[in-house]
Design a protein around this motif. Structure first.
Motif, PDB file in Angstrom:
ATOM      1  N   ASP A 178       0.837  -1.209   0.000  1.00  0.00           N
ATOM      2  CA  ASP A 178       0.000   0.000   0.000  1.00  0.00           C
ATOM      3  C   ASP A 178       0.872   1.260   0.000  1.00  0.00           C
ATOM      4  O   ASP A 178       0.541   2.277   0.612  1.00  0.00           O
ATOM      5  CB  ASP A 178      -1.014   0.004   1.159  1.00  0.00           C
ATOM      6  CG  ASP A 178      -2.129  -1.006   0.935  1.00  0.00           C
ATOM      7  OD1 ASP A 178      -2.171  -1.637  -0.145  1.00  0.00           O
ATOM      8  OD2 ASP A 178      -2.973  -1.173   1.840  1.00  0.00           O
ATOM      9  N   ASN A 187      -2.825  -2.869  -9.246  1.00  0.00           N
ATOM     10  CA  ASN A 187      -4.014  -2.149  -9.711  1.00  0.00           C
ATOM     11  C   ASN A 187      -5.032  -1.933  -8.585  1.00  0.00           C
ATOM     12  O   ASN A 187      -6.198  -1.662  -8.839  1.00  0.00           O
ATOM     13  CB  ASN A 187      -4.668  -2.896 -10.876  1.00  0.00           C
ATOM     14  CG  ASN A 187      -5.214  -4.256 -10.474  1.00  0.00           C
ATOM     15  OD1 ASN A 187      -5.128  -4.671  -9.327  1.00  0.00           O
ATOM     16  ND2 ASN A 187      -5.767  -4.959 -11.446  1.00  0.00           N
ATOM     17  N   CYS A 188      -4.573  -2.073  -7.328  1.00  0.00           N
ATOM     18  CA  CYS A 188      -5.461  -1.905  -6.178  1.00  0.00           C
ATOM     19  C   CYS A 188      -4.611  -1.589  -4.948  1.00  0.00           C
ATOM     20  O   CYS A 188      -3.379  -1.618  -5.026  1.00  0.00           O
ATOM     21  CB  CYS A 188      -6.266  -3.186  -5.923  1.00  0.00           C
ATOM     22  SG  CYS A 188      -5.241  -4.599  -5.424  1.00  0.00           S
ATOM     23  N   THR A 189      -5.256  -1.283  -3.847  1.00  0.00           N
ATOM     24  CA  THR A 189      -4.577  -1.287  -2.554  1.00  0.00           C
ATOM     25  C   THR A 189      -4.972  -2.592  -1.890  1.00  0.00           C
ATOM     26  O   THR A 189      -6.039  -3.151  -2.163  1.00  0.00           O
ATOM     27  CB  THR A 189      -4.975  -0.076  -1.682  1.00  0.00           C
ATOM     28  OG1 THR A 189      -6.386  -0.029  -1.581  1.00  0.00           O
ATOM     29  CG2 THR A 189      -4.450   1.225  -2.274  1.00  0.00           C
ATOM     30  N   HIS A 234      -3.237  -9.008  -9.356  1.00  0.00           N
ATOM     31  CA  HIS A 234      -3.290  -7.547  -9.251  1.00  0.00           C
ATOM     32  C   HIS A 234      -1.994  -6.870  -9.707  1.00  0.00           C
ATOM     33  O   HIS A 234      -1.891  -5.653  -9.651  1.00  0.00           O
ATOM     34  CB  HIS A 234      -3.611  -7.117  -7.819  1.00  0.00           C
ATOM     35  CG  HIS A 234      -4.977  -7.527  -7.379  1.00  0.00           C
ATOM     36  ND1 HIS A 234      -6.128  -6.976  -7.907  1.00  0.00           N
ATOM     37  CD2 HIS A 234      -5.378  -8.467  -6.491  1.00  0.00           C
ATOM     38  CE1 HIS A 234      -7.175  -7.542  -7.341  1.00  0.00           C
ATOM     39  NE2 HIS A 234      -6.747  -8.460  -6.490  1.00  0.00           N
TER      40      HIS A 234
END
Length: 150
Positions: A70, A116-118, A137
């Protein structure tokens, strides 16, 4: 990881070049402070970065030195900084643990993953938990390898 990674990102450090010696200040014999990392161009759609630093030459198998996720999509991480959530390394700590080989020269890989996300994993999660959360991801990845011997 089963994800096919098509994009590569460049990872470098002002402290050492690919395949060269990691300075003592970044090891257990010095200040044990994480090296600065520079991150090249990221692909479209990156929402966070993840970092795994480990030693595949450890006598007991691959030894994890640093886990972080993150991380905002940055172009670098300053020396000693931890801009993301820290995982539990094989020293059983949630911080950077520098190279500390018992004997011989070991290789240390700093791998960066563009996601492509946290992930929203809790602090102290393990490498296996991180790898599972990243599955499907990863948009791009890159690595920097340095060596160290005592």
């Amino acid at each position: 990881m089963e994800t096919l990674i098509l994009n590569r990102i460049e990872i470098s450090s002002p402290s050492f070049k690919e395949g060269e010696n990691i300075p003592t200040k970044h090891t257990c014999d010095g200040e044990n402070i994480s090296p600065a990392l520079e991150i090249g161009a990221l692909p479209e759609g990156v929402l966070s970065l993840a970092l795994i630093a480990d030693d595949p030459d450890a006598p007991a198998g691959t030894w994890t030195h640093w886990l972080m996720w993150d991380i905002p999509p940055l172009n670098g991480i300053p020396e000693g900084a931890a801009p993301g959530i820290l995982g539990r390394n094989d020293f059983n700590q949630t911080n950077y643990g520098g190279p500390c080989p018992p004997l011989g020269t070991h290789r240390y890989f700093f791998r960066m993953y563009a996601l492509n996300c946290t992930l929203n994993l809790p602090e102290g999660s393990t490498k296996d938990e991180l790898l599972e959360a990243m599955r499907n991801h990863v948009l791009a990845s890159g690595e920097l390898m340095g060596v160290y011997s005592r």
